[in-house]
Design a protein around this motif. Structure first.
Motif, PDB file in Angstrom:
ATOM      1  N   GLN A  82       0.825  -1.205   0.000  1.00 43.80           N
ATOM      2  CA  GLN A  82       0.000   0.000   0.000  1.00 43.80           C
ATOM      3  C   GLN A  82       0.865   1.263   0.000  1.00 43.80           C
ATOM      4  OE1 GLN A  82      -3.424   1.955   2.784  1.00 43.80           O
ATOM      5  NE2 GLN A  82      -1.551   1.320   3.764  1.00 43.80           N
ATOM      6  N   ILE A 108      -8.293   5.421  -3.588  1.00 43.96           N
ATOM      7  CA  ILE A 108      -8.486   4.128  -4.256  1.00 43.96           C
ATOM      8  C   ILE A 108      -7.528   3.088  -3.689  1.00 43.96           C
ATOM      9  CG2 ILE A 108      -8.216   2.930  -6.469  1.00 43.96           C
ATOM     10  CD1 ILE A 108      -9.296   5.559  -7.775  1.00 43.96           C
ATOM     11  N   ILE A 112      -8.649  -0.266  -1.597  1.00 37.43           N
ATOM     12  CA  ILE A 112      -8.270  -1.612  -2.052  1.00 37.43           C
ATOM     13  C   ILE A 112      -7.535  -2.371  -0.954  1.00 37.43           C
ATOM     14  CG2 ILE A 112      -6.749  -2.847  -3.648  1.00 37.43           C
ATOM     15  CD1 ILE A 112      -7.545  -0.694  -5.756  1.00 37.43           C
ATOM     16  N   HIS A 113      -6.703  -1.682  -0.165  1.00 37.13           N
ATOM     17  CA  HIS A 113      -5.895  -2.379   0.838  1.00 37.13           C
ATOM     18  C   HIS A 113      -6.746  -2.989   1.952  1.00 37.13           C
ATOM     19  CE1 HIS A 113      -5.709   0.131   4.495  1.00 37.13           C
ATOM     20  NE2 HIS A 113      -4.796  -0.698   4.962  1.00 37.13           N
ATOM     21  N   GLN A 127     -13.682  -5.222   4.805  1.00 34.80           N
ATOM     22  CA  GLN A 127     -13.986  -5.302   3.379  1.00 34.80           C
ATOM     23  C   GLN A 127     -15.125  -4.360   3.018  1.00 34.80           C
ATOM     24  OE1 GLN A 127     -14.377  -9.570   3.490  1.00 34.80           O
ATOM     25  NE2 GLN A 127     -12.420  -9.833   2.450  1.00 34.80           N
ATOM     26  N   GLY A 130     -13.596  -0.950   2.857  1.00 35.46           N
ATOM     27  CA  GLY A 130     -12.878  -0.785   1.592  1.00 35.46           C
ATOM     28  C   GLY A 130     -13.826  -0.496   0.443  1.00 35.46           C
ATOM     29  N   LEU A 134     -14.157   2.974  -1.860  1.00 33.13           N
ATOM     30  CA  LEU A 134     -14.093   2.960  -3.320  1.00 33.13           C
ATOM     31  C   LEU A 134     -15.338   3.571  -3.953  1.00 33.13           C
ATOM     32  CD1 LEU A 134     -12.499  -0.537  -3.946  1.00 33.13           C
ATOM     33  CD2 LEU A 134     -11.409   1.700  -4.158  1.00 33.13           C
TER      34      LEU A 134
END
Length: 136
Positions: A82, A108, A112-113, A127, A130, A134
């Motif tokens: 990252q 972004i 994603i990380h 998740q 995340g 996004l």
């Protein structure tokens, strides 16, 4: 041990989230931004206080398992990817004179990380976070 780990995660997310939100809000030209900044800062302070309260609780004395050691190594790898991605993106965007894209690209990458973090820690909330980053 899990509670302290979640407390540390909450503390880190709160600090980075507050700094990122305040940085973004400082770019907005609006007469109501002062109120929004105060509300955001207030929420951030509350989140940080809650995370610190969890961290100062006495820790359970348990040896770290081999599984946790492997997970910690995987988390370090995700973080290294990252931060190197962010550094590379900032460098390339500066070189190509597209500095206005830096906050978007960093968002972004950070979003994603959280997907591998959620998988490694078995926390779907990471998740979801995340995905929310996004989408926004």
């Amino acid at each position: 041990m899990m509670t302290r780990g979640l407390g540390m995660g909450a503390l880190i997310c709160s600090i980075f989230g507050c700094v990122w939100m305040l940085a973004a809000m400082s770019l907005i030209e609006n007469e109501r931004i002062g109120l929004l900044l105060k509300v955001a800062l207030g929420f951030g302070v509350l989140l940080i206080a809650a995370a610190v309260a969890i961290l100062v609780m006495p820790a359970e004395k348990q040896p770290k398992s081999a599984a946790w050691t492997r997970s910690a190594k995987r988390l370090q790898i995700v973080n290294a990817v990252q931060w190197s991605s962010i550094g590379t993106a900032v460098l390339l965007l500066n070189i190509t004179h597209r500095v206005a894209l830096i906050p978007w690209v960093i968002s972004i990458i950070v979003g994603i990380h959280f997907f591998p973090w959620g998988a490694i820690l078995r926390l779907t909330s990471y998740q979801i976070l995340g995905a929310a980053i996004l989408v926004l």
